[in-house]
Design a protein around this motif. Structure first.
Motif, PDB file in Angstrom:
ATOM      1  N   PRO A   1       1.756   9.523  -0.053  1.00  0.00           N
ATOM      2  CA  PRO A   1       0.645   8.549  -0.034  1.00  0.00           C
ATOM      3  C   PRO A   1       0.333   7.937  -1.390  1.00  0.00           C
ATOM      4  O   PRO A   1       0.035   6.740  -1.479  1.00  0.00           O
ATOM      5  CB  PRO A   1      -0.530   9.380   0.488  1.00  0.00           C
TER       6      PRO A   1
ATOM      7  N   ARG B   1       2.993   5.338  -2.207  1.00  0.00           N
ATOM      8  CA  ARG B   1       2.870   4.194  -1.291  1.00  0.00           C
ATOM      9  C   ARG B   1       1.695   3.309  -1.680  1.00  0.00           C
ATOM     10  O   ARG B   1       1.797   2.072  -1.665  1.00  0.00           O
ATOM     11  CB  ARG B   1       2.695   4.736   0.124  1.00  0.00           C
ATOM     12  N   SER B   2       0.567   3.890  -2.056  1.00  0.00           N
ATOM     13  CA  SER B   2      -0.582   3.078  -2.470  1.00  0.00           C
ATOM     14  C   SER B   2      -0.311   2.363  -3.794  1.00  0.00           C
ATOM     15  O   SER B   2      -0.722   1.211  -3.985  1.00  0.00           O
ATOM     16  CB  SER B   2      -1.817   3.966  -2.596  1.00  0.00           C
TER      17      SER B   2
ATOM     18  N   ASP C   1      -2.178   6.020   7.318  1.00  0.00           N
ATOM     19  CA  ASP C   1      -2.906   6.320   6.083  1.00  0.00           C
ATOM     20  C   ASP C   1      -4.192   5.491   6.079  1.00  0.00           C
ATOM     21  O   ASP C   1      -4.145   4.251   6.086  1.00  0.00           O
ATOM     22  CB  ASP C   1      -2.030   5.972   4.876  1.00  0.00           C
TER      23      ASP C   1
ATOM     24  N   LEU D   1      -4.716   3.332   2.869  1.00  0.00           N
ATOM     25  CA  LEU D   1      -3.750   2.233   2.857  1.00  0.00           C
ATOM     26  C   LEU D   1      -4.108   1.177   3.892  1.00  0.00           C
ATOM     27  O   LEU D   1      -3.946  -0.027   3.650  1.00  0.00           O
ATOM     28  CB  LEU D   1      -2.344   2.790   3.121  1.00  0.00           C
TER      29      LEU D   1
END
Length: 730
Positions: free
Chosen positions: A82, A85-86, A118, A121
């Motif tokens: 996570p 990805r962010s 998420d 996200l």
């Protein structure tokens, strides 16, 4: 690097190679299904953010960097940790905001990122999509670009929330977007139908324009300056109450005009077909109760908003109208919303009787009776032909109930029918209606406006709020002239007839002879019954004008006085104003006239509110009605709130709530005296203690010492002169 891009090109090449190597290593690890090294993930995220900040200064060197970020998110987005990805999403958002990448190129990717599970996200991608499209249409709308974005979003199911938000913010406030939102109700997925039902029947939370209240300076001055402190306090409170109520009314009026109400259902191209199709799906639906209730609300909102005729909808509702039904207030609110004056009363009458029979009877609970009476009131406000005289008189008897909710609901029904049809009420319940002969419109009857509403206010728009100015003008007239004016007004039409026939002497003599007879009779009666004051007053009123007509010359003098009096001049001025206003109404009103009409309406509302609260006396609006029935268009536009049907109803608390309330009352500390609390207080000194320690100037010290000496001398003088009684031995 931002200050001198050319001097740091070699460092940029090294950093970009490092980013490519870490990206290659990360892909190899993910291909081997090995968990990614956290050091590599952190390094990749930091490098991507750094290069995103530097990309505007090296557009040629980093031309393929945005594509690599987008490919990494689209291919390996679900397998990324996570945090990484962010970081990659934030770097891509930064590139889009710097206009290095177009919105349409990354829109599909950001919509897919919202489905990855998420939460942070999803919020980030959703807010970016909405804000970027909103920023793009802020100055001017590019229709070609909007069509491209809409064609992408219309094909994606998860884009429904984005479309609803953009339509609510009035960024895409067109028919195409509204119809795309509404057609999602027919999707096979229940979640999409639920989201669409929420978006279609919701109300806008955007702020409405700030209402303006028009009040006179004199009223504000009287409330703040005149009178005692207690009366001024009451006047201030009343004035604040008036301002709050008027702002609330203006806010509601602005919401009814469509400025503050949001629903895509207003832009439907085929509203009748949409309602029929959705109702047929509802009849065959096997979903859970919440989905059915949402579909029911959308159908009712569509029927009421577009004033459709869907006759099978009311018998379908009738099956669920029971006091023990789940969410019965939402169901009844939907039934009220679907009622309007274009529906035949025969179609709604079974539903209306079902509500009365199931909710309003002596064995029902007070909560159910109150809800039933409120539903009856709301339905009758939209379709008054459903109510009969016997039923209304039976329902009105509940105003004597000891339950506040029931009595309030019954009184509101009385207030409604005082305006709609006072003849249905018994004499003591009618009060003083504005129109005693008022009757509800027949089915299909329409009132057509023959002129501009409010144009009559332009004629007497500059009149004062009270009669003080008229009284001040009349006070300068002599007593004799005032008596003549009163006499001329009391004569009325008879004197006008005499003024028209003044050329005929015989008729005037006949009038004078009759006046002599009446005068003599009046004298005799006054001589016989001198103790009776009322009879004497009546005879003087009758005898005075008749006696003044005894001579033709006196009659002519009286007519001259009347013609020159102030009231006659006022009548002439009013007639001239009426002629001028008729000439104005024949023409076209300008924009200033419409603004003036709006201002005069606001003044009239302010005057009426002040009169109701007792702050304005001798007003012509004091007898006007305090309840105004809204128009059918405004009732159909406004959404029916289920909480309005449950007003003033006290709900029973559960055992846990009662125990929590008892424990909250026991959590008081040990009782302590107020002085002890003051002595053990924390913080600095009080203001009184600070005044004692304040250093006084020398002049003030001397004055204080002199004052204390004078006070001591006065006390000594008084003590020496005090009478102590006589001594016993003298």
């Amino acid at each position: 690097m931002k200050c001198d891009p050319e001097g740091y090109e070699t460092e940029l090449k090294l950093l970009y190679r490092h980013f490519e190597s870490s990206l290659h290593l990360f892909r190899q690890q993910s291909a081997l299904s090995v968990s990614a090294d956290p050091v590599v993930s952190k390094d990749l995220g930091d490098m991507s953010m750094f290069l995103a900040h530097v990309t505007p200064f090296y557009p040629d060197r980093l031309a393929d960097f945005p594509g690599k970020l987008a490919d990494l998110l689209s291919e390996n987005g679900r397998s990324l940790i996570p945090s990484l990805r962010s970081h990659l999403t934030q770097a891509l958002i930064l590139l889009v905001n710097r206009q290095i990448v177009g919105v349409e190129e990354t829109l599909r990717l950001f919509m897919e990122l919202q489905t990855m599970g998420d939460r942070n996200l999803r919020k980030l991608a959703f807010s970016h999509v909405v804000q970027s499209i909103r920023r793009m249409n802020q100055k001017h709308k590019d229709e070609a670009k909007n069509r491209k974005l809409q064609s992408i979003l219309f094909t994606m199911l998860q884009a429904l929330v984005v479309l609803c938000d953009l339509h609510r913010r009035k960024v895409w406030f067109d028919d195409r977007t509204a119809n795309a939102i509404c057609t999602a109700c027919f999707h096979s997925s229940s979640n999409s139908r639920r989201d669409d039902s929420d978006g279609s029947s919701s109300e806008d939370d955007m702020p409405t324009p700030h209402p303006i209240v028009v009040l006179r300076r004199e009223d504000v001055y009287k409330a703040n300056q005149k009178g005692t402190s207690a009366s001024k306090k009451k006047k201030k409170a009343k004035l604040q109450r008036i301002v709050r109520s008027m702002k609330r009314q203006q806010r509601r009026a602005s919401g009814n005009c469509g400025l503050g109400s949001y629903t895509p259902l207003t832009h439907l191209k085929d509203a009748q077909g949409y309602a029929e199709k959705l109702f047929s799906r509802l009849q065959k639906c096997n979903e859970r109760f919440e989905i059915k209730m949402m579909m029911l609300k959308v159908i009712a909102r569509t029927v009421g908003l577009h004033r459709l005729i869907l006759l099978n909808f009311y018998p379908f509702l009738q099956r669920y109208v029971q006091p023990h039904q789940r969410d019965v207030t939402n169901l009844l609110a939907a039934g009220v919303q679907a009622c309007h004056d274009m529906v035949p009363p025969d179609a709604v009458e079974p539903l209306f009787k079902q509500v009365v029979n199931q909710f309003v009877h002596d064995r029902s609970r007070p909560e159910a009776i109150a809800v039933g009476l409120n539903v009856v009131r709301e339905i009758c406000m939209r379709m008054p032909l459903l109510m009969s005289e016997d039923l209304l008189q039976d329902l009105v008897l509940y105003k004597k109930s000891h339950e506040k909710a029931v009595s309030t609901a019954a009184r509101s029904l009385v207030t409604l029918f005082r305006e709609l049809c006072p003849s249905f009420l018994i004499k003591k319940d009618r009060g003083r209606p504005t129109d005693p002969k008022a009757k509800p419109k027949e089915f299909g009857e329409v009132t057509i406006a023959s002129n501009v509403p409010g144009a009559e206010l332009l004629e007497n728009g500059d009149e004062p709020l009270s009669g003080d100015e008229d009284e001040s003008n009349i006070s300068d007239i002599d007593e004799f002239d005032e008596e003549k004016i009163e006499e001329s007004d009391s004569e009325g039409d008879g004197e006008e007839m005499a003024s028209e026939e003044e050329d005929n002497g015989e008729e005037v003599e006949i009038a004078s002879d009759s006046g002599d007879d009446n005068d003599d009779d009046g004298k005799d009666e006054n001589s016989d019954d001198g103790d009776d004051d009322k009879d004497g007053d009546e005879e003087t009123k009758v005898g005075k004008p008749k006696g003044l007509k005894r001579k033709f010359s006196d009659y002519e003098a009286q007519l001259d006085v009347v013609d020159q009096s102030l009231r006659t001049l006022k009548r002439l001025a009013c007639s001239k104003m009426a002629r001028a206003s008729s000439d104005i109404n024949d023409g076209i009103l300008s924009n200033e006239d419409f603004h003036r009409i709006k201002e005069l309406k606001d003044k009239q509302q302010a005057r009426l509110a002040l009169t109701r609260q007792g702050l304005l006396k001798d007003s012509t609006d004091s007898n006007s009605s305090s309840f105004k029935i809204p128009s059918s268009e405004s009732l159909s536009t406004k959404r029916m709130d289920p909480a309005k049907l449950e007003i003033n109803i006290k709900r029973r608390m559960s055992k846990e709530e009662r125990l929590a309330l008892v424990k909250a009352g026991r959590d008081r500390g040990k009782y302590r005296a107020r002085t002890a609390v003051k002595q053990k207080k924390t913080g600095g000194l009080s203001n009184r203690q600070k005044e004692h320690k304040k250093a006084m100037p020398l002049a003030a010290k001397k004055a204080k010492a002199a004052r204390s000496r004078q006070e001591k001398k006065k006390l000594q003088r008084r003590s020496s002169k005090q009478f102590r009684g006589k001594k016993a031995w003298k």
